[in-house]
Design a protein around this motif. Structure first.
Motif, short mmCIF file in Angstrom:
data_model
loop_
_atom_site.label_atom_id
_atom_site.label_comp_id
_atom_site.label_asym_id
_atom_site.label_seq_id
_atom_site.Cartn_x
_atom_site.Cartn_y
_atom_site.Cartn_z
N GLU A 226 9.98 4.13 -2.91
CA GLU A 226 9.11 5.10 -2.05
C GLU A 226 9.51 6.28 -3.62
N LYS B 20 -2.10 6.75 -11.74
CA LYS B 20 -1.36 6.52 -10.80
C LYS B 20 -1.29 5.08 -11.23
N VAL C 287 8.09 10.93 -4.46
CA VAL C 287 7.13 12.18 -4.69
C VAL C 287 6.84 12.10 -5.15
N ALA D 121 0.88 -1.12 0.20
CA ALA D 121 -0.12 -0.36 0.65
C ALA D 121 0.74 1.48 0.08
N ALA D 122 0.14 2.46 -0.39
CA ALA D 122 0.80 3.96 -0.67
C ALA D 122 1.59 3.81 1.20
N ASN D 123 1.57 3.42 2.08
CA ASN D 123 1.96 3.91 3.41
C ASN D 123 2.42 2.67 3.72
N GLY D 124 3.38 2.09 3.09
CA GLY D 124 4.00 1.01 2.94
C GLY D 124 3.60 -0.66 3.71
N ARG E 157 2.36 0.89 -4.55
CA ARG E 157 1.74 1.57 -4.74
C ARG E 157 2.18 2.65 -4.69
N MET E 158 1.84 4.17 -4.86
CA MET E 158 1.68 5.35 -5.24
C MET E 158 1.60 6.19 -4.17
N ALA E 159 1.90 6.87 -3.66
CA ALA E 159 1.45 7.36 -2.79
C ALA E 159 0.33 9.16 -3.39
N THR F 135 -6.06 11.81 -11.78
CA THR F 135 -4.61 11.20 -11.21
C THR F 135 -5.09 10.05 -11.78
#
Length: 472
Positions: free
Chosen positions: A314, A422, A316, A214-217, A470-472, A419
């Motif tokens: 990661e 993404k 950004v 997931a985007a949060n790790g 997944r990207m944040a 978006t």
């Protein structure tokens, strides 16, 4: 399993070649009914198994209900079209179909059709309508040898090639007309009298890691799919015994300390090649077998276990609507420093309308692939415990009013920027001399009555499967 007939058709259902094994169905009517099924039934309602009732109608199309015995024909009289079950698979522009009027084993029929497809591919390289038309004689021979009165026989291409050649079956005398010993032998997958100048066997333990982060790790899904692949160049009829650090094997042999030591693995969903003695494995977890000559998959397995990402990524992303979009990608290898990941490819999705790409990376090369809407960062060798950085800059065209209004309320800091592009970041890699599960080959014993010395070679490889972050 009993199959009354086998036939191959094109995508419209027009028969190309057929073989009626039992004579208990009218083959011409059956092929016509199959063509009608392809034409009349909607694509989303088609099933790989369907039945034609006594009135000639398709029974149970689009439903999964009904008695199994009735669906498979239940031994009904097949004087005309009716009470027949069709089982088919599609390959390229062909359908391979079996028809039966007995209460047959559908799974076995499907297995036969898939193995027959693989056999044709092995003979003709490419299996399509043209290759069928060019090889009628050989296909009839293969259909005769792989099934006898509706019962499947040997589908091993190595054995079949010994008497069905690409030029056809030429029998000059009675000795050549006899079937190979391997066909009537208990070990049908290996011929007798094999000789090699150098006796060697190569064993590869290949594991593929499926991962979704997931985007949060948080790791949402992790799974290991493994295979033990072998290449055998051994003379005679050798007996092999393979020992793994299998937890259940340790427990079955009373070595509970080793089972609890953490150096053992608990394999799930194990599938063996036909050469493995299953009764011996069920009894004491010993993998004992007489190998085929050449390359084959000895076993496959699965581990549904929590695995941390071997390569962490990661991203950004800073989009500036109507002007540019900037990326900062940081990747980190989370395996031991003595291991090296080769040919690492990190695919970063980008909007479909970007232009003027520019990249700056601390290692490797970055390429923009406009046809795939992504940038690929390639690192030839990624040592364990390392961290690298890559920056990317793309130009963006002006965003239309409709797109801006449709994207209001969306995140990403783009002031209404769409978006939907993404997608997750994909990673490809291969790490030699390493298994993520910890599986180990403890021994590989080779026993042959002539007593020759053989060299076993063992190699471990971990590669990516469906590996996404997944990207944040």
């Amino acid at each position: 399993m009993v199959a009354s007939a086998i036939f191959v058709t094109d995508l419209t259902g027009k028969p190309l070649i057929s073989r009626n094994y039992r004579g208990d169905i009218p083959l011409a009517s059956a092929t016509e009914k199959f063509a009608s099924y392809l034409l009349e039934v909607e694509d989303d309602a088609k099933k790989p198994v369907f039945r034609v009732d006594a009135s000639g109608e398709f029974a149970g199309v689009g439903t999964g209900n009904g008695d199994n015995g009735e669906e498979m024909g239940g031994g009904m009289d097949c004087g005309g079209v009716g009470g027949e079950t069709f089982v088919y698979v599609q390959h390229n522009n062909l359908y391979l179909c079996a028809v039966t009027c007995k209460n047959s084993n559908v799974a076995l029929i499907l297995t036969y059709l898939y193995q027959l497809t693989a056999l044709f591919q092995d003979y003709f390289s490419t299996l399509n309508e043209e290759s069928i038309r060019d090889n009628f004689v050989i296909i009839y021979e293969l259909l005769d040898e792989t099934m006898d009165h509706g019962l499947p026989q040997s589908l091993d291409s190595t054995i079949l090639r010994s008497f069905i050649t690409q030029e056809g079956n030429r029998m000059a005398d009675d000795s050549k007309s006899k079937p190979p010993v391997a066909l009537t032998n208990a070990v049908s997958w290996r011929a007798e009298g094999i000789k090699h100048k150098k006796n060697e066997i190569f064993l590869d333990v290949v594991e593929k890691l499926n991962l979704l982060v997931a985007a949060n790790g948080t790791v949402l899904h992790s799974e290991i799919n493994g295979a033990v692949k072998m290449r055998s160049f051994l003379s005679g009829m050798p007996e092999l015994k393979l020992g793994l650090n299998d937890k259940l094997m340790f427990e079955a042999t009373g070595r509970n300390n080793q089972a609890r030591s953490g150096k053992s693995v608990e394999l799930e969903d194990i599938k063996f090649h036909q050469c493995v003695r299953l009764a011996r494995f069920e009894n004491d977890r010993t993998i004992s077998f007489i190998p085929p000559d050449g390359e084959f998959d000895l076993m496959t397995y699965r581990l549904d276990t929590h695995v941390k990402p071997l390569i962490w990524v990661e991203a950004v992303v800073e989009p500036h609507r109507g002007s540019r979009i900037e990326y900062m990608i940081k990747t980190r290898s989370q395996f031991k420093s003595r291991s090296v990941a080769n040919n690492v490819e990190i695919s970063i999705p980008v909007p479909p309308d970007v232009d003027s790409p520019s990249f700056k990376s601390s290692v490797g090369n970055v390429t923009y692939l406009p046809d795939k809407d992504c940038a690929v960062w390639t690192i030839k060798q990624f040592h364990g415990g390392r961290e690298y950085l890559m920056r990317a800059h793309f130009g963006l065209p002006s965003i239309s009013k409709e797109e801006a209004e449709g994207g209001k309320g969306g995140g990403g800091g783009g002031g209404g920027m769409d978006t939907s592009w993404k997608k997750p970041i994909g990673v490809k890699f291969e790490i030699p001399y390493f298994t993520v599960s910890g599986i180990q080959v403890r021994y590989l014993k080779i026993i042959e009555r002539s007593g020759y010395q053989a060299l076993p070679w063992v190699r471990y490889i971990t590669a990516n499967g469906d590996y996404q972050l997944r990207m944040a």
